[in-house]
Design an enzyme around this catalytic site. Structure first.
Site, PDB file in Angstrom:
ATOM      1  N   HIS A   1      -6.549  -6.986  -0.493  1.00 35.95           N
ATOM      2  CA  HIS A   1      -6.593  -5.548  -0.750  1.00 35.95           C
ATOM      3  C   HIS A   1      -5.679  -5.199  -1.928  1.00 35.95           C
ATOM      4  O   HIS A   1      -4.584  -5.739  -2.047  1.00 35.95           O
ATOM      5  CB  HIS A   1      -6.156  -4.757   0.486  1.00 35.95           C
ATOM      6  CG  HIS A   1      -6.981  -5.063   1.699  1.00 35.95           C
ATOM      7  ND1 HIS A   1      -6.499  -5.843   2.739  1.00 35.95           N
ATOM      8  CD2 HIS A   1      -8.245  -4.725   2.024  1.00 35.95           C
ATOM      9  CE1 HIS A   1      -7.440  -5.956   3.663  1.00 35.95           C
ATOM     10  NE2 HIS A   1      -8.509  -5.287   3.257  1.00 35.95           N
TER      11      HIS A   1
ATOM     12  N   ASP B   1      -5.150 -12.811   3.466  1.00 38.43           N
ATOM     13  CA  ASP B   1      -6.365 -12.287   4.067  1.00 38.43           C
ATOM     14  C   ASP B   1      -7.602 -12.449   3.193  1.00 38.43           C
ATOM     15  O   ASP B   1      -8.683 -11.978   3.557  1.00 38.43           O
ATOM     16  CB  ASP B   1      -6.179 -10.813   4.461  1.00 38.43           C
ATOM     17  CG  ASP B   1      -5.462  -9.994   3.407  1.00 38.43           C
ATOM     18  OD1 ASP B   1      -5.183 -10.520   2.303  1.00 38.43           O
ATOM     19  OD2 ASP B   1      -5.165  -8.816   3.672  1.00 38.43           O
TER      20      ASP B   1
ATOM     21  N   ASP C   1      -3.073 -10.535  -2.309  1.00 39.48           N
ATOM     22  CA  ASP C   1      -3.652  -9.985  -1.077  1.00 39.48           C
ATOM     23  C   ASP C   1      -5.099  -9.557  -1.357  1.00 39.48           C
ATOM     24  O   ASP C   1      -5.424  -9.140  -2.466  1.00 39.48           O
ATOM     25  CB  ASP C   1      -2.830  -8.778  -0.624  1.00 39.48           C
ATOM     26  CG  ASP C   1      -3.189  -8.303   0.763  1.00 39.48           C
ATOM     27  OD1 ASP C   1      -2.477  -8.667   1.715  1.00 39.48           O
ATOM     28  OD2 ASP C   1      -4.185  -7.560   0.903  1.00 39.48           O
TER      29      ASP C   1
ATOM     30  N   HIS D   1       0.814  -1.228   0.000  1.00 35.10           N
ATOM     31  CA  HIS D   1       0.000   0.000   0.000  1.00 35.10           C
ATOM     32  C   HIS D   1       0.844   1.273   0.000  1.00 35.10           C
ATOM     33  O   HIS D   1       0.340   2.351  -0.332  1.00 35.10           O
ATOM     34  CB  HIS D   1      -0.930   0.033   1.213  1.00 35.10           C
ATOM     35  CG  HIS D   1      -2.009  -0.988   1.189  1.00 35.10           C
ATOM     36  ND1 HIS D   1      -2.832  -1.178   0.104  1.00 35.10           N
ATOM     37  CD2 HIS D   1      -2.391  -1.903   2.121  1.00 35.10           C
ATOM     38  CE1 HIS D   1      -3.692  -2.156   0.365  1.00 35.10           C
ATOM     39  NE2 HIS D   1      -3.431  -2.614   1.574  1.00 35.10           N
TER      40      HIS D   1
END
Length: 249
Positions: A95, A182, A93, A56
């Site tokens: 995200h 996740d 991931d 990120h």
């Protein structure tokens, strides 16, 4: 900010302490060391079990628990130090790796492929399918957003029908992996329904892809994972697939 004892940097979800800067350097540096060892031929692949995660983090700010963009630094090392011209980054991931995409979206030497929760429903709100790269990098960003409730079938289609043809066209010299666990159905932060077996075929598929086009060169970096039981199991599965590839070499 760390030296002055600030509680977070840039955004409240990037909490820090006095040691955070040094730890972030260790995380990024150990991942880059893995890249160097693979390129030097000392090992075939590696899994960097590092914290904090990185995908990120943007060029000028941290985001989403990420202080430095570890995988972007690895990709840049492959380009600048080792002179590679085709680096594939696979990000699974839950995200979207906004920082990684933005750092390389105009660079045709890096193919960024991401399977993640749909930006309408998941942090950080980026990674729409129409985001395909910019300027010279047009076409080298590939996003496969997943709606809440999606699971193994949808991920298999994205991997085999989107990533594999793209990799065949791109023919990467090295594969980097943002390995977030996740998207597991047991993860409290996720509304995606992968299970342990999903990470087994996914890890095996990435290794096979690297063996076909990149001489087996893979460096995987830990990203997210918030159910510790699922994280432990799936990270071990991922590591076993990497080790199996070394044993077979």
């Amino acid at each position: 900010a760390c030296a002055e004892g600030e509680p977070y940097i840039d955004t409240p979800d990037s909490s820090i302490c006095k040691e955070s800067f040094e730890i972030a350097l260790y995380a990024a540096g150990s991942a880059m060391r893995c890249v160097d060892l693979v390129m030097a031929g000392e090992i075939e692949n590696a899994f960097a079990l590092v914290r904090p995660p990185g995908h990120h983090a943007e060029a000028g700010c941290s985001m989403g628990f990420c202080l430095l963009n570890n995988i972007a630094l690895c990709a840049q090392r492959l380009l600048a130090r080792w002179g590679l011209t085709r680096v594939l980054i696979v990000d699974f991931d839950v995200h979207h790796g906004n920082g990684t995409q933005h750092l390389f979206e105009a660079d045709p030497r890096v193919l960024f492929f991401s399977m993640h929760g749909h930006p309408n429903s998941f942090y950080p709100g980026t990674g729409y399918e129409h985001e395909r790269g910019l300027e010279a990098g047009s076409g080298t960003t590939i996003n496969c957003p997943m709606l809440p409730g999606f699971g193994d079938d949808e991920y298999r289609r994205a991997f085999y029908e989107v990533l594999i043809p793209a990799a065949e066209s791109f023919q990467p010299e090295f594969v980097l992996v943002s390995a977030g666990f996740d998207a597991h159905q047991d993860d409290w932060i996720s509304r995606i329904a992968l299970d342990d077996s999903s990470y087994e075929w996914l890890s095996r598929g990435i290794v096979s892809l690297a063996q076909r086009w990149a001489r087996g060169r893979v460096v995987s970096l830990l990203e997210g994972g918030y159910n510790l039981d699922a994280l432990c199991r799936c990270a071990a599965i991922h590591l076993r697939e990497l080790l199996a590839a070394q044993s077979a070499a």
